[in-house]
Scaffold this motif. Sequence first.
Motif, PDB file in Angstrom:
ATOM      1  N   LEU A  41       0.825  -1.209   0.000  1.00  0.00           N
ATOM      2  CA  LEU A  41       0.000   0.000   0.000  1.00  0.00           C
ATOM      3  C   LEU A  41       0.859   1.260   0.000  1.00  0.00           C
ATOM      4  O   LEU A  41       0.523   2.264  -0.631  1.00  0.00           O
ATOM      5  CB  LEU A  41      -0.932  -0.002   1.216  1.00  0.00           C
ATOM      6  CG  LEU A  41      -2.061  -1.052   1.181  1.00  0.00           C
ATOM      7  CD1 LEU A  41      -2.810  -1.053   2.513  1.00  0.00           C
ATOM      8  CD2 LEU A  41      -3.026  -0.767   0.034  1.00  0.00           C
ATOM      9  N   ASP A  42       1.985   1.194   0.709  1.00  0.00           N
ATOM     10  CA  ASP A  42       2.872   2.358   0.756  1.00  0.00           C
ATOM     11  C   ASP A  42       3.779   2.435  -0.458  1.00  0.00           C
ATOM     12  O   ASP A  42       4.571   3.370  -0.600  1.00  0.00           O
ATOM     13  CB  ASP A  42       3.745   2.299   2.019  1.00  0.00           C
ATOM     14  CG  ASP A  42       2.910   2.485   3.281  1.00  0.00           C
ATOM     15  OD1 ASP A  42       1.790   2.998   3.165  1.00  0.00           O
ATOM     16  OD2 ASP A  42       3.392   2.114   4.363  1.00  0.00           O
ATOM     17  N   GLN A  43       3.666   1.433  -1.331  1.00  0.00           N
ATOM     18  CA  GLN A  43       4.480   1.368  -2.549  1.00  0.00           C
ATOM     19  C   GLN A  43       5.976   1.368  -2.235  1.00  0.00           C
ATOM     20  O   GLN A  43       6.786   1.927  -2.970  1.00  0.00           O
ATOM     21  CB  GLN A  43       4.131   2.528  -3.502  1.00  0.00           C
ATOM     22  CG  GLN A  43       2.705   2.465  -4.005  1.00  0.00           C
ATOM     23  CD  GLN A  43       2.394   3.545  -5.020  1.00  0.00           C
ATOM     24  OE1 GLN A  43       3.138   4.508  -5.179  1.00  0.00           O
ATOM     25  NE2 GLN A  43       1.272   3.383  -5.705  1.00  0.00           N
ATOM     26  N   LYS A  44       6.332   0.745  -1.120  1.00  0.00           N
ATOM     27  CA  LYS A  44       7.744   0.623  -0.766  1.00  0.00           C
ATOM     28  C   LYS A  44       8.289  -0.660  -1.399  1.00  0.00           C
ATOM     29  O   LYS A  44       8.558  -1.646  -0.743  1.00  0.00           O
ATOM     30  CB  LYS A  44       7.914   0.598   0.748  1.00  0.00           C
ATOM     31  CG  LYS A  44       7.580   1.917   1.425  1.00  0.00           C
ATOM     32  CD  LYS A  44       7.810   1.826   2.924  1.00  0.00           C
ATOM     33  CE  LYS A  44       7.509   3.166   3.601  1.00  0.00           C
ATOM     34  NZ  LYS A  44       7.706   3.094   5.068  1.00  0.00           N
ATOM     35  N   ILE A  45       8.410  -0.635  -2.684  1.00  0.00           N
ATOM     36  CA  ILE A  45       8.915  -1.791  -3.416  1.00  0.00           C
ATOM     37  C   ILE A  45      10.179  -1.383  -4.159  1.00  0.00           C
ATOM     38  O   ILE A  45      10.493  -0.192  -4.286  1.00  0.00           O
ATOM     39  CB  ILE A  45       7.863  -2.331  -4.402  1.00  0.00           C
ATOM     40  CG1 ILE A  45       7.445  -1.224  -5.391  1.00  0.00           C
ATOM     41  CG2 ILE A  45       6.654  -2.876  -3.666  1.00  0.00           C
ATOM     42  CD1 ILE A  45       6.492  -1.706  -6.456  1.00  0.00           C
ATOM     43  N   LEU A  46      10.894  -2.376  -4.674  1.00  0.00           N
ATOM     44  CA  LEU A  46      12.141  -2.104  -5.390  1.00  0.00           C
ATOM     45  C   LEU A  46      11.850  -1.396  -6.712  1.00  0.00           C
ATOM     46  O   LEU A  46      11.106  -1.903  -7.544  1.00  0.00           O
ATOM     47  CB  LEU A  46      12.887  -3.414  -5.660  1.00  0.00           C
ATOM     48  CG  LEU A  46      13.442  -4.127  -4.417  1.00  0.00           C
ATOM     49  CD1 LEU A  46      13.993  -5.495  -4.811  1.00  0.00           C
ATOM     50  CD2 LEU A  46      14.518  -3.293  -3.758  1.00  0.00           C
ATOM     51  N   ALA A  47      12.433  -0.239  -6.886  1.00  0.00           N
ATOM     52  CA  ALA A  47      12.242   0.536  -8.116  1.00  0.00           C
ATOM     53  C   ALA A  47      13.333   0.199  -9.124  1.00  0.00           C
ATOM     54  O   ALA A  47      14.483  -0.044  -8.767  1.00  0.00           O
ATOM     55  CB  ALA A  47      12.263   2.026  -7.794  1.00  0.00           C
ATOM     56  N   VAL A  48      12.960   0.171 -10.397  1.00  0.00           N
ATOM     57  CA  VAL A  48      13.895  -0.117 -11.484  1.00  0.00           C
ATOM     58  C   VAL A  48      13.754   0.960 -12.538  1.00  0.00           C
ATOM     59  O   VAL A  48      12.638   1.418 -12.829  1.00  0.00           O
ATOM     60  CB  VAL A  48      13.611  -1.503 -12.112  1.00  0.00           C
ATOM     61  CG1 VAL A  48      14.546  -1.763 -13.279  1.00  0.00           C
ATOM     62  CG2 VAL A  48      13.758  -2.598 -11.070  1.00  0.00           C
ATOM     63  N   ASN A  49      14.874   1.391 -13.094  1.00  0.00           N
ATOM     64  CA  ASN A  49      14.850   2.386 -14.154  1.00  0.00           C
ATOM     65  C   ASN A  49      14.647   1.690 -15.492  1.00  0.00           C
ATOM     66  O   ASN A  49      15.583   1.077 -16.030  1.00  0.00           O
ATOM     67  CB  ASN A  49      16.167   3.172 -14.161  1.00  0.00           C
ATOM     68  CG  ASN A  49      16.221   4.191 -15.291  1.00  0.00           C
ATOM     69  OD1 ASN A  49      15.212   4.494 -15.926  1.00  0.00           O
ATOM     70  ND2 ASN A  49      17.404   4.714 -15.551  1.00  0.00           N
ATOM     71  N   PRO A  50      13.442   1.751 -16.067  1.00  0.00           N
ATOM     72  CA  PRO A  50      13.182   1.015 -17.318  1.00  0.00           C
ATOM     73  C   PRO A  50      13.949   1.567 -18.507  1.00  0.00           C
ATOM     74  O   PRO A  50      14.082   0.881 -19.530  1.00  0.00           O
ATOM     75  CB  PRO A  50      11.668   1.183 -17.511  1.00  0.00           C
ATOM     76  CG  PRO A  50      11.330   2.452 -16.789  1.00  0.00           C
ATOM     77  CD  PRO A  50      12.261   2.515 -15.611  1.00  0.00           C
ATOM     78  N   ASP A  51      14.440   2.799 -18.389  1.00  0.00           N
ATOM     79  CA  ASP A  51      15.162   3.415 -19.504  1.00  0.00           C
ATOM     80  C   ASP A  51      16.674   3.222 -19.409  1.00  0.00           C
ATOM     81  O   ASP A  51      17.415   3.677 -20.286  1.00  0.00           O
ATOM     82  CB  ASP A  51      14.855   4.921 -19.551  1.00  0.00           C
ATOM     83  CG  ASP A  51      13.377   5.203 -19.779  1.00  0.00           C
ATOM     84  OD1 ASP A  51      12.752   4.431 -20.540  1.00  0.00           O
ATOM     85  OD2 ASP A  51      12.844   6.161 -19.176  1.00  0.00           O
ATOM     86  N   GLY A  52      17.134   2.570 -18.351  1.00  0.00           N
ATOM     87  CA  GLY A  52      18.567   2.360 -18.182  1.00  0.00           C
ATOM     88  C   GLY A  52      19.109   1.291 -19.120  1.00  0.00           C
ATOM     89  O   GLY A  52      18.356   0.487 -19.679  1.00  0.00           O
ATOM     90  N   PRO A  53      20.415   1.260 -19.314  1.00  0.00           N
ATOM     91  CA  PRO A  53      21.008   0.218 -20.164  1.00  0.00           C
ATOM     92  C   PRO A  53      20.952  -1.146 -19.480  1.00  0.00           C
ATOM     93  O   PRO A  53      20.634  -1.251 -18.297  1.00  0.00           O
ATOM     94  CB  PRO A  53      22.458   0.686 -20.327  1.00  0.00           C
ATOM     95  CG  PRO A  53      22.726   1.469 -19.078  1.00  0.00           C
ATOM     96  CD  PRO A  53      21.433   2.159 -18.728  1.00  0.00           C
ATOM     97  N   GLU A  54      21.267  -2.191 -20.234  1.00  0.00           N
ATOM     98  CA  GLU A  54      21.336  -3.530 -19.668  1.00  0.00           C
ATOM     99  C   GLU A  54      22.781  -3.855 -19.281  1.00  0.00           C
ATOM    100  O   GLU A  54      23.723  -3.236 -19.766  1.00  0.00           O
ATOM    101  CB  GLU A  54      20.825  -4.567 -20.676  1.00  0.00           C
ATOM    102  CG  GLU A  54      19.345  -4.408 -21.004  1.00  0.00           C
ATOM    103  CD  GLU A  54      18.875  -5.426 -22.036  1.00  0.00           C
ATOM    104  OE1 GLU A  54      19.744  -6.131 -22.612  1.00  0.00           O
ATOM    105  OE2 GLU A  54      17.661  -5.519 -22.271  1.00  0.00           O
TER     106      GLU A  54
END
Length: 271
Positions: A50-63
């Motif tokens: 609910l607090d959205q305290k989840i692992l964030a990922v940058n979808p625009d970053g390189p692999e």
Amino acid sequence: MNVKAVVKVMSFHALLHVESARREAEKYRVMEKELFRMMGLILNNRNLQLDQKILAVNPDGPELCIYIGSDLGFCGAVNSSVAGKASDGASADAIVMGKKIRRIPNQIFFTERENIEQRWDEVMEILADAVHRQKYSRIFLIYNHYHNMTSIECRRVQIFPIDMNKNRNPEQDEEAVDLKTVEQGDFVITGDATNMLQNMTLTYLGLEIRMAAVSSFAAENIARRNATTDSLKKIEEMEEQELWENRKERSQKAFKKVIDSFIKKKSRGSD
């Protein structure tokens, strides 16, 4: 030097290395399983969701691609199969482990296999860029996976972001963690839950790389054992061929003596 004896010793050492790698992989697998269960417990916490305290990922970053090969030769095509996957991540940054892998495009880190432990902190710092600083969108492992004594496979596996459901079916994998059995609750976490999850993720990624490294080492030695077995067969075939030729030569000499003796007797009789 007895070549056959040397090849036999090499084959025996390869088998010893396979067994050692298998036992080491089991230890890492137990740790991975427990860590995955803990992460599932936290991620299933409804308060965090609910607090959205989840692992964030940058979808625009390189692999980022991590290639694991070997330092030594005489192990077939295990290194070329890993290097052959480079085209799948041509634009990705690359970590290369193993001096027998040819240079990979966009290489940002290289180490020989035997020096991985000495440079492990550098590897973890690169992984921290993805987890803590969101530098990379995805991380892939490219290595040779050891299944059993007769089967190895070159794999390209995504290890970040962590898919909490992929390949986690207990009916298909006895080592899997069934997230349905992981308790879901509303418990409150004191402290920074996001930072804790990031550190656990970093540990998890480290375990995945270590397991891939020992699996690759086992696969390498399976290939080396197969090569030495084939060499032993060739040596035995050469020995049999040489023995046959020696016997043939002795038979020809014996037959020639009989013919010469017969001719001499005939010559004396005609006189």
